[in-house]
Design a protein around this motif. Structure first.
Motif, PDB file in Angstrom:
ATOM      1  N   ALA A 126       0.807  -1.248   0.146  1.00 53.16           N
ATOM      2  CA  ALA A 126       0.014   0.021  -0.036  1.00 53.16           C
ATOM      3  C   ALA A 126       1.110   1.205   0.155  1.00 53.16           C
ATOM      4  O   ALA A 126       1.879   1.262   0.635  1.00 53.16           O
ATOM      5  N   ASP A 127       0.461   2.341  -0.650  1.00 54.83           N
ATOM      6  CA  ASP A 127       0.971   3.705  -0.739  1.00 54.83           C
ATOM      7  C   ASP A 127       1.018   4.179   0.493  1.00 54.83           C
ATOM      8  O   ASP A 127       0.140   4.392   1.218  1.00 54.83           O
ATOM      9  N   ASN A 128       2.495   4.503   1.218  1.00 59.03           N
ATOM     10  CA  ASN A 128       2.440   5.092   2.507  1.00 59.03           C
ATOM     11  C   ASN A 128       3.167   6.398   2.424  1.00 59.03           C
ATOM     12  O   ASN A 128       3.680   6.788   3.325  1.00 59.03           O
ATOM     13  N   SER A 129       2.770   6.967   1.365  1.00 61.47           N
ATOM     14  CA  SER A 129       3.582   8.286   1.033  1.00 61.47           C
ATOM     15  C   SER A 129       3.133   9.448   2.028  1.00 61.47           C
ATOM     16  O   SER A 129       3.757  10.332   2.315  1.00 61.47           O
ATOM     17  N   THR A 130       1.770   9.416   2.432  1.00 56.14           N
ATOM     18  CA  THR A 130       1.293  10.432   3.392  1.00 56.14           C
ATOM     19  C   THR A 130       1.948  10.418   4.777  1.00 56.14           C
ATOM     20  O   THR A 130       2.582  11.548   5.052  1.00 56.14           O
ATOM     21  N   GLN A 131       1.989   9.066   5.137  1.00 55.82           N
ATOM     22  CA  GLN A 131       2.839   8.911   6.406  1.00 55.82           C
ATOM     23  C   GLN A 131       4.129   9.333   6.349  1.00 55.82           C
ATOM     24  O   GLN A 131       4.766   9.870   7.255  1.00 55.82           O
ATOM     25  N   VAL A 132       4.840   8.817   5.526  1.00 52.41           N
ATOM     26  CA  VAL A 132       6.410   9.049   5.208  1.00 52.41           C
ATOM     27  C   VAL A 132       6.666  10.523   5.229  1.00 52.41           C
ATOM     28  O   VAL A 132       7.701  11.169   5.671  1.00 52.41           O
TER      29      VAL A 132
END
Length: 140
Positions: free
Chosen positions: A26-32
């Motif tokens: 899953a894309d975790n870009s927001t959290q990173v």
């Protein structure tokens, strides 16, 4: 012709089984990006404020914040964000005090941090980062 059929079917089955087994993470870009922004801003604030108390505590805090940035980058599922955060960590000076004393160290930190912010924006998350001052009185 009967002998060729198993030779054709076996590789096709192998390809089908390889394709269906794994899914993309899953894309975790927001959290990173959020984690990066928080730690990066804390570093910028800490450099501008200086150590204030015990010098060893300040250095430990800077090391901890760089570790948080590194951890965010290592867990990123977005290769562009991961690479750009890695550049921030890699270019971070051995002595964090250099960020407040050296034009090149401060400029590198600012430009690599801005590159992460651009990658995050492309991924759909706008972040704010702290910018270090680059002053004429600083050493090169």
């Amino acid at each position: 012709m009967i002998r060729l059929r198993p030779l054709v079917i076996a590789p096709a089955l192998l390809l089908l089984s390889a394709c269906g087994g794994e899914s993309e993470p899953a894309d975790n870009s927001t959290q990173v990006c959020t984690d990066f922004s928080t730690a990066q801003s804390d570093i910028s604030d800490g450099i501008r404020a200086g150590w204030g108390g015990a010098k060893a505590d300040w250095y430990a805090q800077m090391d901890n914040l760089v570790g948080q940035i590194d951890a965010a980058g290592l867990t990123s599922t977005n290769p562009d964000i991961k690479d750009r955060i890695g550049q921030v960590v890699q270019s971070f000076p051995d002595d964090p005090l250099d960020l407040g004393l050296s034009k090149s160290a401060a400029s590198d930190f600012n430009s690599t941090s801005e590159a992460v912010a651009r990658a995050c924006s492309v991924a759909g998350t706008d972040i704010e980062i702290g910018e270090l001052p680059v002053l004429p009185v600083m050493r090169p």
